[in-house]
Design an enzyme around this catalytic site. Structure first.
Site, PDB file in Angstrom:
ATOM      1  N   HIS A  19       0.838  -1.185   0.000  1.00 50.82           N
ATOM      2  CA  HIS A  19       0.000   0.000   0.000  1.00 50.82           C
ATOM      3  C   HIS A  19       0.880   1.243   0.000  1.00 50.82           C
ATOM      4  CE1 HIS A  19       0.867   0.390   4.275  1.00 50.82           C
ATOM      5  NE2 HIS A  19       0.313  -0.792   4.535  1.00 50.82           N
ATOM      6  N   HIS A  22       3.754   1.491   2.601  1.00 51.51           N
ATOM      7  CA  HIS A  22       4.936   0.725   2.216  1.00 51.51           C
ATOM      8  C   HIS A  22       5.739   1.489   1.167  1.00 51.51           C
ATOM      9  CE1 HIS A  22       2.254  -2.918   3.283  1.00 51.51           C
ATOM     10  NE2 HIS A  22       3.191  -2.864   4.204  1.00 51.51           N
ATOM     11  N   CYS A 127      -0.774  -8.574  20.873  1.00 50.22           N
ATOM     12  CA  CYS A 127      -1.419  -8.068  19.662  1.00 50.22           C
ATOM     13  C   CYS A 127      -0.916  -8.903  18.486  1.00 50.22           C
ATOM     14  CB  CYS A 127      -1.101  -6.592  19.442  1.00 50.22           C
ATOM     15  SG  CYS A 127      -1.730  -5.955  17.865  1.00 50.22           S
ATOM     16  N   CYS A 130       0.574  -6.752  15.595  1.00 50.86           N
ATOM     17  CA  CYS A 130       1.923  -6.244  15.891  1.00 50.86           C
ATOM     18  C   CYS A 130       2.928  -7.374  16.063  1.00 50.86           C
ATOM     19  CB  CYS A 130       1.918  -5.410  17.175  1.00 50.86           C
ATOM     20  SG  CYS A 130       1.139  -3.791  17.038  1.00 50.86           S
ATOM     21  N   CYS A 150      -5.217  -2.534  20.864  1.00 50.47           N
ATOM     22  CA  CYS A 150      -3.935  -1.922  20.514  1.00 50.47           C
ATOM     23  C   CYS A 150      -4.222  -0.635  19.750  1.00 50.47           C
ATOM     24  CB  CYS A 150      -3.111  -2.886  19.659  1.00 50.47           C
ATOM     25  SG  CYS A 150      -1.644  -2.143  18.924  1.00 50.47           S
ATOM     26  N   HIS A 153      -3.947  -1.049  16.046  1.00 51.31           N
ATOM     27  CA  HIS A 153      -4.873  -1.977  15.381  1.00 51.31           C
ATOM     28  C   HIS A 153      -6.162  -2.069  16.208  1.00 51.31           C
ATOM     29  CE1 HIS A 153      -0.711  -3.391  14.324  1.00 51.31           C
ATOM     30  NE2 HIS A 153      -1.228  -3.160  13.125  1.00 51.31           N
ATOM     31  N   LYS A 300      -6.707   9.285   9.375  1.00 44.61           N
ATOM     32  CA  LYS A 300      -5.912   8.076   9.399  1.00 44.61           C
ATOM     33  C   LYS A 300      -6.398   7.136   8.303  1.00 44.61           C
ATOM     34  CE  LYS A 300      -4.435   4.305  12.442  1.00 44.61           C
ATOM     35  NZ  LYS A 300      -4.546   3.700  13.795  1.00 44.61           N
ATOM     36  N   LYS A 303      -9.599   1.629   5.159  1.00 43.97           N
ATOM     37  CA  LYS A 303     -10.424   1.200   4.030  1.00 43.97           C
ATOM     38  C   LYS A 303     -11.908   1.273   4.384  1.00 43.97           C
ATOM     39  CE  LYS A 303      -7.565  -1.842   1.193  1.00 43.97           C
ATOM     40  NZ  LYS A 303      -7.413  -3.224   0.667  1.00 43.97           N
TER      41      LYS A 303
END
Length: 506
Positions: A19, A22, A127, A130, A150, A153, A300, A303
């Site tokens: 994405h 990255h 998590c 993570c 978390c 996430h 943030k 999707k």
């Protein structure tokens, strides 16, 4: 003897396709690598995939395929994306490769000999995304496991785990790591991240669990097949396995000069990793650079909330080089930044199409019209002096890894060249018979400036700047130390396609 500038980016976790986040890191790492190559250094850039862990196992199971099939497919997608974005990596390390497993085994054996590994029982919050244990104060929410989340996430439930495994005496290295920050403050950059790591160290370190019980997807613990090496110990070792550790030849690359990572994994790279290396009796890397996060038009990335940028769409909008330039020009490499389609359009149109692209087109057109397509010999002008000052400031910014400042500084030269054209008015010089020498100086200076711009901006836009160099007969582009004496007199110019075509917004 070390012979390379060894640069790494974080290896990407195999839980989904590539994405924009990255891509931001890989583009930045590649720009650093290309800059050092322009300085004449031998550079070795490594990217790769982190392919083990519970999250990968669960994702493959949900897709109805084996973990190996899952990671093979994702590795192909990441490689394809990096090729499309002109990432000039010299290696693509995968943690499922035999060369990597061998290096992990040797690291564990060295840490064992140092007396830093022992058996114990761990009980705590975990998590899965993570792949890390979390202290309760690191989590948000309340109400036990069901209510805790978390912060990175928040849609995934926290797991409570209790198991027998191996521990690493991380606490033993607290004082050495604090001393490291005092003696080598450049080890963690930028400064805001170094201060965060210092606070963690000053609060004290706890020993960490470094194996998992009965996890079937990972590197088996040496001599104990019912234990699997903790995914972060596994993953961090990639920086060694990628250069041939433990074979003697790895010292041509190690220690790494720079690890480029995201700010969310500084603890692993700036505390766990140097402690592991100290335990194993290995040299520490030169520096860890932790870049910030991207947001999408102020929100943030998500999707489900519609705050998302498809990487293929971003590349396809104006081309891969334009995306590279926009991300590194718009987003501070030392902090967080925002992706906006409107800002992308503005920068492309104003800076690439109107400023740089128009400068290149006007310069080549005038050389063709007034001097038959050959760059004339001409005296230095004020524009050459400006280029020298820009080069000095550009080098300072790029040496400090401030990529956004480097790009902005280079574009100042394009601005100056456009102003130079208006002031010198070469069309008027061409009409006046006694201005031939002045016209030669104007055109020669503009040609030299284009060559310098192509070199300075190559780390950001490698394909487009190679094309611009080709217009001037500069194949390959010069090194940075050749720019001060760059001379193009007598070269035939040649244009191909428009560098940055004007596009209407979709």
């Amino acid at each position: 003897m070390k012979g390379f500038y060894y640069l790494t980016t974080a290896i990407d976790y195999a839980n989904g396709p590539p994405h924009i986040g990255h891509a931001f890191e890989k583009i930045g790492g590649d720009a650093v690598a290309r800059y050092h190559r322009r300085k004449g250094e031998n550079v070795h850039l490594v990217v790769g995939m982190d392919e083990h862990g519970l999250n990968v196992l669960q994702s493959a199971g949900a897709a109805g395929i084996t973990p190996q099939q899952w990671v093979d497919d994702l590795a192909g997608q990441f490689l394809s994306a990096w090729q499309r974005l002109s990432i000039s990596n010299d290696d693509f390390i995968r943690t499922t490769q035999p060369r990597h497993r061998r290096a992990v085994n040797v690291m564990i054996e060295r840490m064992q000999r140092a007396g830093d590994l022992y058996r114990g029982t761990y009980e705590g919050y975990y998590c899965v995304r993570c792949e890390a244990y979390k202290a309760e104060e690191e989590l948000s929410g309340e109400g036990g496991v069901a209510g805790l989340r978390c912060p990175l996430h928040p849609t995934r439930e926290i797991v409570w785990m209790r198991e027998e495994n191996w521990f690493f005496r991380l606490s033993r290295y607290r004082d050495q790591l604090l001393q490291l920050l005092d003696q080598r403050p450049e080890f963690v950059q930028p400064e805001i991240r170094r201060n965060e790591i210092r606070r963690v160290l000053e609060e004290g370190l706890q020993d960490i669990s470094v194996s998992r019980s009965r996890l079937p997807w990972g590197v088996p613990w040496p001599g104990e097949p019912d234990q699997t090496v903790y995914v972060w110990i596994d993953a961090l070792t990639n920086y060694l396995s990628a250069v041939g550790f433990p074979d003697p030849g790895y010292t041509a690359f190690w220690p790494a000069d720079l690890h480029v990572i995201g700010k969310d994994i500084t603890r692993f790279h700036c505390i766990y990793w140097p402690a592991m290396l100290l335990s194993a009796g290995l040299e520490l890397p030169g520096s860890v650079w932790a870049h910030g996060f991207l947001t999408y038009e102020g929100s943030k990335f998500s999707k489900s909330a519609g705050a998302w940028v498809d990487l293929d769409d971003a590349i396809g909008r104006y081309g891969p080089d334009a995306l590279r330039y926009y991300l590194l020009r718009e987003v501070p490499w030392a902090g967080d930044g925002d992706f906006s389609w409107s800002r992308f359009a503005e920068r492309y149109t104003a800076e690439l199409a109107d400023d740089l692209g128009n400068l290149a087109n006007r310069t080549i057109t005038m050389i063709e019209r007034y001097r038959g397509g050959r760059v004339p010999a001409g005296a230095a002008t004020a524009l050459d002096e400006t280029a020298g000052a820009v080069l000095r400031r550009y080098t300072e910014a790029m040496d400090a890894h401030l990529l956004h400042q480097g790009a902005a500084t280079a574009m100042e030269l394009a601005d100056a060249a456009n102003v130079f054209i208006e002031r010198r008015a070469p069309w008027r010089q061409a009409r006046e018979g006694d201005q031939a020498a002045e016209l030669d100086a104007t055109l020669a200076s503009l040609a030299r400036t284009l060559g310098k711009l192509a070199t300075l901006l190559e780390p950001f836009m490698p394909q487009k700047m190679a094309a611009l160099g080709g217009w001037l007969g500069l194949e390959p582009l010069p090194q940075l130390d050749q720019l001060a004496t760059l001379e193009l007199a007598g070269r035939r110019v040649k244009r191909a396609e428009v560098l940055f075509p004007k596009w209407s917004s979709p």
